[in-house]
Scaffold this motif. Sequence first.
Motif, PDB file in Angstrom:
ATOM      1  N   GLY A  90      50.339  57.057  38.654  1.00 63.15           N
ATOM      2  CA  GLY A  90      49.903  57.919  37.571  1.00 63.15           C
ATOM      3  C   GLY A  90      48.410  57.831  37.319  1.00 63.15           C
ATOM      4  N   THR A  91      47.713  57.116  38.176  1.00 58.35           N
ATOM      5  CA  THR A  91      46.266  56.933  38.052  1.00 58.35           C
ATOM      6  C   THR A  91      45.611  57.377  39.343  1.00 58.35           C
ATOM      7  OG1 THR A  91      46.635  55.028  36.625  1.00 58.35           O
ATOM      8  CG2 THR A  91      44.436  55.260  37.550  1.00 58.35           C
ATOM      9  N   ARG A  92      44.685  58.312  39.249  1.00 56.56           N
ATOM     10  CA  ARG A  92      44.000  58.795  40.455  1.00 56.56           C
ATOM     11  C   ARG A  92      43.187  57.677  41.098  1.00 56.56           C
ATOM     12  NH1 ARG A  92      41.701  63.954  37.568  1.00 56.56           N
ATOM     13  NH2 ARG A  92      39.994  62.498  37.425  1.00 56.56           N
ATOM     14  N   ASP A  93      42.948  57.823  42.390  1.00 53.29           N
ATOM     15  CA  ASP A  93      42.244  56.796  43.165  1.00 53.29           C
ATOM     16  C   ASP A  93      40.921  56.378  42.532  1.00 53.29           C
ATOM     17  OD1 ASP A  93      44.229  56.804  45.043  1.00 53.29           O
ATOM     18  OD2 ASP A  93      43.110  57.921  46.536  1.00 53.29           O
ATOM     19  N   LYS A  94      40.080  57.327  42.185  1.00 49.73           N
ATOM     20  CA  LYS A  94      38.748  56.973  41.675  1.00 49.73           C
ATOM     21  C   LYS A  94      38.842  56.195  40.376  1.00 49.73           C
ATOM     22  CE  LYS A  94      37.780  61.294  39.238  1.00 49.73           C
ATOM     23  NZ  LYS A  94      37.429  60.745  37.950  1.00 49.73           N
ATOM     24  N   ASP A  95      39.808  56.525  39.521  1.00 53.08           N
ATOM     25  CA  ASP A  95      39.978  55.798  38.268  1.00 53.08           C
ATOM     26  C   ASP A  95      40.518  54.398  38.529  1.00 53.08           C
ATOM     27  OD1 ASP A  95      39.121  58.078  36.867  1.00 53.08           O
ATOM     28  OD2 ASP A  95      41.168  58.851  36.761  1.00 53.08           O
ATOM     29  N   ARG A 112      29.904  44.268  33.923  1.00 56.51           N
ATOM     30  CA  ARG A 112      29.321  44.899  32.736  1.00 56.51           C
ATOM     31  C   ARG A 112      29.064  46.391  32.980  1.00 56.51           C
ATOM     32  NH1 ARG A 112      25.167  42.027  32.529  1.00 56.51           N
ATOM     33  NH2 ARG A 112      23.691  43.482  33.425  1.00 56.51           N
ATOM     34  N   MET A 113      28.481  46.705  34.117  1.00 56.88           N
ATOM     35  CA  MET A 113      28.196  48.107  34.437  1.00 56.88           C
ATOM     36  C   MET A 113      29.490  48.908  34.570  1.00 56.88           C
ATOM     37  SD  MET A 113      25.060  47.548  37.142  1.00 56.88           S
ATOM     38  CE  MET A 113      24.949  49.265  37.597  1.00 56.88           C
ATOM     39  N   GLY A 114      30.483  48.320  35.209  1.00 58.68           N
ATOM     40  CA  GLY A 114      31.768  48.985  35.362  1.00 58.68           C
ATOM     41  C   GLY A 114      32.455  49.211  34.032  1.00 58.68           C
ATOM     42  N   LYS A 115      32.396  48.212  33.125  1.00 56.23           N
ATOM     43  CA  LYS A 115      33.002  48.367  31.806  1.00 56.23           C
ATOM     44  C   LYS A 115      32.316  49.478  31.018  1.00 56.23           C
ATOM     45  CE  LYS A 115      32.678  44.172  30.241  1.00 56.23           C
ATOM     46  NZ  LYS A 115      32.810  42.960  29.412  1.00 56.23           N
ATOM     47  N   GLU A 116      30.983  49.548  31.123  1.00 54.66           N
ATOM     48  CA  GLU A 116      30.247  50.607  30.428  1.00 54.66           C
ATOM     49  C   GLU A 116      30.648  51.988  30.953  1.00 54.66           C
ATOM     50  OE1 GLU A 116      26.118  49.606  30.941  1.00 54.66           O
ATOM     51  OE2 GLU A 116      26.282  47.846  29.636  1.00 54.66           O
ATOM     52  N   LEU A 117      30.734  52.111  32.267  1.00 52.71           N
ATOM     53  CA  LEU A 117      31.129  53.382  32.864  1.00 52.71           C
ATOM     54  C   LEU A 117      32.551  53.758  32.462  1.00 52.71           C
ATOM     55  CD1 LEU A 117      30.404  55.735  34.732  1.00 52.71           C
ATOM     56  CD2 LEU A 117      31.140  54.325  36.661  1.00 52.71           C
ATOM     57  N   LEU A 148      37.793  52.155  39.912  1.00 51.44           N
ATOM     58  CA  LEU A 148      36.863  51.660  38.891  1.00 51.44           C
ATOM     59  C   LEU A 148      37.492  50.510  38.110  1.00 51.44           C
ATOM     60  CD1 LEU A 148      34.236  51.743  37.321  1.00 51.44           C
ATOM     61  CD2 LEU A 148      35.186  53.623  35.958  1.00 51.44           C
ATOM     62  N   ILE A 149      38.741  50.682  37.715  1.00 51.64           N
ATOM     63  CA  ILE A 149      39.436  49.615  36.984  1.00 51.64           C
ATOM     64  C   ILE A 149      39.544  48.367  37.850  1.00 51.64           C
ATOM     65  CG2 ILE A 149      41.669  48.947  35.990  1.00 51.64           C
ATOM     66  CD1 ILE A 149      41.931  51.991  35.204  1.00 51.64           C
ATOM     67  N   TRP A 150      39.910  48.547  39.113  1.00 46.63           N
ATOM     68  CA  TRP A 150      40.018  47.411  40.041  1.00 46.63           C
ATOM     69  C   TRP A 150      38.678  46.710  40.190  1.00 46.63           C
ATOM     70  CZ3 TRP A 150      37.450  45.924  44.324  1.00 46.63           C
ATOM     71  CH2 TRP A 150      37.979  44.834  45.021  1.00 46.63           C
ATOM     72  N   PHE A 151      37.593  47.483  40.326  1.00 47.59           N
ATOM     73  CA  PHE A 151      36.267  46.902  40.513  1.00 47.59           C
ATOM     74  C   PHE A 151      35.872  46.028  39.325  1.00 47.59           C
ATOM     75  CE2 PHE A 151      31.712  46.945  39.779  1.00 47.59           C
ATOM     76  CZ  PHE A 151      31.243  46.446  40.975  1.00 47.59           C
TER      77      PHE A 151
END
Length: 80
Positions: free
Chosen positions: A12-17, A65-70, A20-23
């Motif tokens: 239920g979650t697209r690859d790009k999303d 930090r950058m990933g959380k902000e995005l 980002l969560i995985w990263f």
Amino acid sequence: MTKQQETGTITGTRDKDYNLIWFVEASLENALRLDTFIQDAERAGDTELVEFFRKAQADSRKGGRMGKELLANRLAQSNM
């Protein structure tokens, strides 16, 4: 055996999303793991390795930090 690509139909979650969560999770997990490596190097008296791991840890924290902000920005936009 072929690898099936997840396109959101299973999770239920697209690859790009998902990516980002995985990263973010991987970056923060790496920062935690590196703390153990730093302590091990400190106990061994290996200052070169301590500095190397500290730099790697700072880079992992920065990535997290950058990933959380995005991620936060994207979540805020999706609620508009």
